[in-house]
Design a protein around this motif. Structure first.
Motif, PDB file in Angstrom:
ATOM      1  N   TYR A 377      47.478  42.543  41.888  1.00  0.00           N
ATOM      2  CA  TYR A 377      48.858  43.001  41.706  1.00  0.00           C
ATOM      3  C   TYR A 377      49.003  43.896  40.487  1.00  0.00           C
ATOM      4  O   TYR A 377      49.746  44.880  40.494  1.00  0.00           O
ATOM      5  N   ASN A 378      48.296  43.568  39.434  1.00  0.00           N
ATOM      6  CA  ASN A 378      48.433  44.306  38.181  1.00  0.00           C
ATOM      7  C   ASN A 378      47.351  45.364  37.969  1.00  0.00           C
ATOM      8  O   ASN A 378      47.411  46.103  36.973  1.00  0.00           O
ATOM      9  N   GLY A 379      46.373  45.429  38.851  1.00  0.00           N
ATOM     10  CA  GLY A 379      45.295  46.370  38.624  1.00  0.00           C
ATOM     11  C   GLY A 379      44.739  46.929  39.908  1.00  0.00           C
ATOM     12  O   GLY A 379      45.438  47.544  40.706  1.00  0.00           O
ATOM     13  N   SER A 380      43.467  46.662  40.137  1.00  0.00           N
ATOM     14  CA  SER A 380      42.765  47.239  41.282  1.00  0.00           C
ATOM     15  C   SER A 380      41.855  46.193  41.900  1.00  0.00           C
ATOM     16  O   SER A 380      41.807  45.035  41.458  1.00  0.00           O
ATOM     17  N   LEU A 381      41.102  46.611  42.913  1.00  0.00           N
ATOM     18  CA  LEU A 381      40.150  45.712  43.561  1.00  0.00           C
ATOM     19  C   LEU A 381      39.083  45.246  42.580  1.00  0.00           C
ATOM     20  O   LEU A 381      38.686  44.074  42.598  1.00  0.00           O
ATOM     21  N   VAL A 382      38.617  46.127  41.727  1.00  0.00           N
ATOM     22  CA  VAL A 382      37.596  45.757  40.748  1.00  0.00           C
ATOM     23  C   VAL A 382      38.130  44.708  39.784  1.00  0.00           C
ATOM     24  O   VAL A 382      37.443  43.723  39.468  1.00  0.00           O
ATOM     25  N   GLU A 383      39.355  44.884  39.309  1.00  0.00           N
ATOM     26  CA  GLU A 383      39.936  43.893  38.390  1.00  0.00           C
ATOM     27  C   GLU A 383      40.114  42.545  39.073  1.00  0.00           C
ATOM     28  O   GLU A 383      39.930  41.485  38.453  1.00  0.00           O
ATOM     29  N   ALA A 384      40.470  42.556  40.353  1.00  0.00           N
ATOM     30  CA  ALA A 384      40.585  41.295  41.088  1.00  0.00           C
ATOM     31  C   ALA A 384      39.243  40.579  41.153  1.00  0.00           C
ATOM     32  O   ALA A 384      39.171  39.343  41.019  1.00  0.00           O
ATOM     33  N   MET A 385      38.158  41.325  41.329  1.00  0.00           N
ATOM     34  CA  MET A 385      36.829  40.722  41.376  1.00  0.00           C
ATOM     35  C   MET A 385      36.388  40.200  40.011  1.00  0.00           C
ATOM     36  O   MET A 385      35.679  39.195  39.920  1.00  0.00           O
ATOM     37  N   ILE A 386      36.807  40.860  38.946  1.00  0.00           N
ATOM     38  CA  ILE A 386      36.498  40.368  37.602  1.00  0.00           C
ATOM     39  C   ILE A 386      37.164  39.009  37.379  1.00  0.00           C
ATOM     40  O   ILE A 386      36.550  38.077  36.842  1.00  0.00           O
ATOM     41  N   TRP A 387      38.414  38.891  37.805  1.00  0.00           N
ATOM     42  CA  TRP A 387      39.097  37.606  37.686  1.00  0.00           C
ATOM     43  C   TRP A 387      38.432  36.532  38.540  1.00  0.00           C
ATOM     44  O   TRP A 387      38.378  35.363  38.145  1.00  0.00           O
ATOM     45  N   LEU A 388      37.906  36.922  39.706  1.00  0.00           N
ATOM     46  CA  LEU A 388      37.202  35.965  40.553  1.00  0.00           C
ATOM     47  C   LEU A 388      35.968  35.422  39.836  1.00  0.00           C
ATOM     48  O   LEU A 388      35.674  34.220  39.907  1.00  0.00           O
ATOM     49  N   CYS A 389      35.240  36.284  39.147  1.00  0.00           N
ATOM     50  CA  CYS A 389      34.065  35.833  38.383  1.00  0.00           C
ATOM     51  C   CYS A 389      34.470  34.837  37.297  1.00  0.00           C
ATOM     52  O   CYS A 389      33.804  33.811  37.100  1.00  0.00           O
ATOM     53  N   ALA A 390      35.561  35.149  36.591  1.00  0.00           N
ATOM     54  CA  ALA A 390      36.005  34.265  35.521  1.00  0.00           C
ATOM     55  C   ALA A 390      36.401  32.889  36.061  1.00  0.00           C
ATOM     56  O   ALA A 390      36.070  31.850  35.468  1.00  0.00           O
ATOM     57  N   VAL A 391      37.083  32.884  37.202  1.00  0.00           N
ATOM     58  CA  VAL A 391      37.489  31.617  37.808  1.00  0.00           C
ATOM     59  C   VAL A 391      36.272  30.789  38.201  1.00  0.00           C
ATOM     60  O   VAL A 391      36.247  29.561  38.018  1.00  0.00           O
ATOM     61  N   ASN A 392      35.245  31.435  38.733  1.00  0.00           N
ATOM     62  CA  ASN A 392      34.079  30.692  39.197  1.00  0.00           C
ATOM     63  C   ASN A 392      33.306  30.049  38.051  1.00  0.00           C
ATOM     64  O   ASN A 392      32.626  29.043  38.257  1.00  0.00           O
ATOM     65  N   VAL A 393      33.384  30.606  36.866  1.00  0.00           N
ATOM     66  CA  VAL A 393      32.801  29.936  35.697  1.00  0.00           C
ATOM     67  C   VAL A 393      33.508  28.613  35.440  1.00  0.00           C
ATOM     68  O   VAL A 393      32.875  27.575  35.199  1.00  0.00           O
ATOM     69  N   VAL A 394      34.835  28.632  35.533  1.00  0.00           N
ATOM     70  CA  VAL A 394      35.621  27.401  35.358  1.00  0.00           C
ATOM     71  C   VAL A 394      35.307  26.403  36.468  1.00  0.00           C
ATOM     72  O   VAL A 394      35.169  25.194  36.228  1.00  0.00           O
ATOM     73  N   VAL A 395      35.166  26.902  37.703  1.00  0.00           N
ATOM     74  CA  VAL A 395      34.853  26.039  38.843  1.00  0.00           C
ATOM     75  C   VAL A 395      33.499  25.367  38.648  1.00  0.00           C
ATOM     76  O   VAL A 395      33.329  24.170  38.942  1.00  0.00           O
ATOM     77  N   LEU A 396      32.518  26.111  38.160  1.00  0.00           N
ATOM     78  CA  LEU A 396      31.194  25.546  37.920  1.00  0.00           C
ATOM     79  C   LEU A 396      31.263  24.367  36.957  1.00  0.00           C
ATOM     80  O   LEU A 396      30.694  23.295  37.223  1.00  0.00           O
ATOM     81  N   VAL A 397      31.967  24.543  35.847  1.00  0.00           N
ATOM     82  CA  VAL A 397      32.079  23.460  34.862  1.00  0.00           C
ATOM     83  C   VAL A 397      32.840  22.273  35.454  1.00  0.00           C
ATOM     84  O   VAL A 397      32.447  21.110  35.294  1.00  0.00           O
ATOM     85  N   GLY A 398      33.924  22.548  36.184  1.00  0.00           N
ATOM     86  CA  GLY A 398      34.723  21.472  36.748  1.00  0.00           C
ATOM     87  C   GLY A 398      33.968  20.641  37.778  1.00  0.00           C
ATOM     88  O   GLY A 398      33.972  19.399  37.715  1.00  0.00           O
ATOM     89  N   TYR A 399      33.294  21.293  38.712  1.00  0.00           N
ATOM     90  CA  TYR A 399      32.520  20.561  39.717  1.00  0.00           C
ATOM     91  C   TYR A 399      31.375  19.788  39.077  1.00  0.00           C
ATOM     92  O   TYR A 399      31.042  18.672  39.503  1.00  0.00           O
ATOM     93  N   SER A 400      30.755  20.371  38.058  1.00  0.00           N
ATOM     94  CA  SER A 400      29.662  19.664  37.381  1.00  0.00           C
ATOM     95  C   SER A 400      30.164  18.388  36.722  1.00  0.00           C
ATOM     96  O   SER A 400      29.508  17.342  36.795  1.00  0.00           O
ATOM     97  N   LEU A 401      31.323  18.459  36.080  1.00  0.00           N
ATOM     98  CA  LEU A 401      31.912  17.260  35.466  1.00  0.00           C
ATOM     99  C   LEU A 401      32.137  16.169  36.506  1.00  0.00           C
ATOM    100  O   LEU A 401      31.788  15.001  36.292  1.00  0.00           O
ATOM    101  N   VAL A 402      32.707  16.541  37.656  1.00  0.00           N
ATOM    102  CA  VAL A 402      33.038  15.564  38.690  1.00  0.00           C
ATOM    103  C   VAL A 402      31.777  14.937  39.278  1.00  0.00           C
ATOM    104  O   VAL A 402      31.667  13.702  39.408  1.00  0.00           O
ATOM    105  N   VAL A 403      30.800  15.761  39.616  1.00  0.00           N
ATOM    106  CA  VAL A 403      29.605  15.263  40.292  1.00  0.00           C
ATOM    107  C   VAL A 403      28.742  14.422  39.362  1.00  0.00           C
ATOM    108  O   VAL A 403      28.275  13.343  39.751  1.00  0.00           O
ATOM    109  N   PHE A 404      28.525  14.878  38.145  1.00  0.00           N
ATOM    110  CA  PHE A 404      27.668  14.114  37.234  1.00  0.00           C
ATOM    111  C   PHE A 404      28.338  12.801  36.805  1.00  0.00           C
ATOM    112  O   PHE A 404      27.655  11.809  36.561  1.00  0.00           O
ATOM    113  N   ARG A 405      29.648  12.804  36.769  1.00  0.00           N
ATOM    114  CA  ARG A 405      30.347  11.547  36.484  1.00  0.00           C
ATOM    115  C   ARG A 405      30.179  10.573  37.649  1.00  0.00           C
ATOM    116  O   ARG A 405      29.918   9.377  37.447  1.00  0.00           O
TER     117      ARG A 405
END
Length: 493
Positions: A377-405
């Motif tokens: 909405y605020n940028g372009s297709l490339v910016e949307a993909m950059i945000w997707l990468c950032a979210v997946n870093v958070v997802v990696l940490v979150g899933y790791s916390l849940v599974v290892f616990r």
């Protein structure tokens, strides 16, 4: 479960699944670029948007009932027949609904011109769900080799038909033919190899008895689907069909390594982890080993594709798609970040943590959708993909916390062990990207840049893995040496 699951059976079935996915990988490696050169971004985008709707409703229609059959102790035929008819009834109702409401659905997704495709592809819902019970029976029996064969046949026939029709000038209908031909062949094949014959038996009580597990699975699968497919809908609505087509083409190609490794491994690990539910030590060892191995294999493919995205896009898709190379690179990077999560979903499903999986999948879907929408909405297709990468870093940490616990493994220890191959792949990719930027002009041909970059990257990554993953390599070597019948019959550690 009736089938004994051990090192030999798991390895054999993973091998069959990987073989199946590898064969289809070879075809898609050729057919996707060919189709992209013949068809327009708008045509790719229209089919991708329509298929998103169909796949979403097909996932809801299944309601996780077939997955619930996999973990049942016995093959109760009355329950199996009941699930088949319940799936068929739900899928037919949904197909009728999507046919009637195709125009407003397509308009809502920002692709009103694709309404006729939504109507046509509604027939795919019962075709896809019709084989769920047959597949569940094969999974229960760990007969993935039979499923692999028909998967290879169906995918190969569909891909080849699409290329032939596209070359003959059928345009968008070549993609439609690919979907229908693959679905029909796979459906027939699953019934043939499972030898399942539906009978007119229905027990509502038994279907309801499966919903405690199936509804949580349905919820988590829907949330995961939203995470994977919401970018397509957002891009189509905010940025148009051309950008949706560029995203679809790049996403289809960058997903090939995932389809080869992850989909093959995840299907086998679900029943395998289920059989280890009461053996925590064995289950924990299997989790760590399978996560390390899949990350070692998959991470260099994804990070390497990020490093070579520019020449790869030009070589494979042609000049009309060259502008989208950052999209291909960022999609590969976003998928590479999640490689340690490859075994987490089948692990949580297999050990009965459906509720945990559901809530974390919901959270992931929400933050993924919000982040991609913000970028688009605020940028372009490339910016949307950059945000997707950032979210997946958070997802990696979150899933790791849940599974290892859930597994009882200390988070820091488990996270570092599982992510170490990914860090090695990132170092390799950074080096290759730096060399390409500095010396790429010396190799003017895109195909040579890709080939040389792949060789250099392989050598760098191999050296790093030999230096950092010696315990894992020793364990794999020991497993490979266990050829005696007694060793093969022992449970996987």
């Amino acid at each position: 479960m009736p089938t004994v699951i051990n090192a030999k059976s798991v390895t054999r079935n993973v091998g069959w699944s990987v073989l199946s996915k590898t064969s289809t990988f070879g075809l898609k490696f050729v057919t996707v670029p060919i189709l992209a050169r013949i068809l327009t971004p708008e045509e790719f985008g229209a089919v991708a948007v329509a298929l998103t709707v169909v796949q979403f409703l097909a996932m809801i229609g299944g309601a996780g009932l077939a997955s619930a059959l996999i973990i049942q102790r016995d093959e109760d035929m009355r329950t199996i027949h009941s699930v088949f008819w319940a799936n068929l009834a739900i899928s037919c109702l949904m197909a009728i609904g999507i046919f009637v409401w195709a125009e407003p659905i397509a308009t809502l997704l920002g692709a009103s011109e694709a309404a006729y495709l939504v109507q046509l592809m509604s027939v795919l819902i019962p075709l896809q769900l019709g084989g769920d019970v047959a597949y569940a029976l094969l999974a229960r029996r760990m007969q993935f080799g039979k499923d692999a064969f028909w998967n290879m046949v169906s995918e190969s026939a569909g891909a080849l038909a699409a290329v032939v029709l596209a070359l003959a000038g059928f345009g968008i209908w070549s993609l439609i033919a690919q979907l229908f031909l693959s679905a029909i062949i796979r459906l027939v094949g699953l019934f043939a190899v499972s030898r399942y014959v539906p009978r007119l038996q229905m027990s509502v009580r038994r279907v309801i008895g499966l919903t405690r597990f199936s509804l949580s699975m349905m919820g988590s699968e829907i949330a995961n689907f939203v995470s994977f497919q919401s970018p397509m809908v957002i891009i189509s609505r905010f940025l148009g069909l051309a950008d949706a087509g560029a995203y679809s083409a790049a996403n289809r190609f960058s997903s090939i390594p995932n389809q080869v490794v992850l989909s093959a491994v995840m299907g086998v690990l679900f029943p395998a982890f289920s059989s280890m539910m009461q053996d925590s030590a064995r289950r924990s060892n299997a989790l760590m080993l399978s996560t390390q191995v899949t990350t070692v294999l998959l991470a260099p493919m994804m990070f390497g594709l990020w490093a070579l995205a520019e020449p790869a896009m030009l070589m494979l898709f042609g000049q009309q798609w060259a502008y989208a190379w950052p999209v291909l690179g960022l999609l590969a990077l976003s998928k590479g970040v999640l490689t340690p999560c490859s075994t987490f979903i089948p692990y949580l499903k297999g050990v009965g943590r459906g509720g945990t999986l559901f809530w974390w999948a919901i959270l992931r879907a929400l933050i993924t959708t919000a982040a991609v929408a913000f970028g688009a909405y605020n940028g372009s297709l490339v910016e949307a993909m950059i945000w997707l990468c950032a979210v997946n870093v958070v997802v990696l940490v979150g899933y790791s916390l849940v599974v290892f616990r859930a597994d009882g493994t200390p988070f820091v220890r488990g996270f570092l062990i599982c992510c170490r191959p990914m860090l090695s792949a990132a170092i390799m990719a950074g080096a290759v990207r730096l060399l390409l930027e500095r010396y790429g002009d010396l190799v003017p041909h895109a195909a040579l840049q890709v080939a040389i970059g792949a060789v250099i990257g392989g050598l760098i990554y191999g050296a790093i893995v030999l230096a950092t993953e010696r315990p894992l390599l020793r364990k794999l070597k020991d497993l490979a040496r266990k050829r005696s019948p007694a060793a093969e019959a022992s449970p996987a550690e």
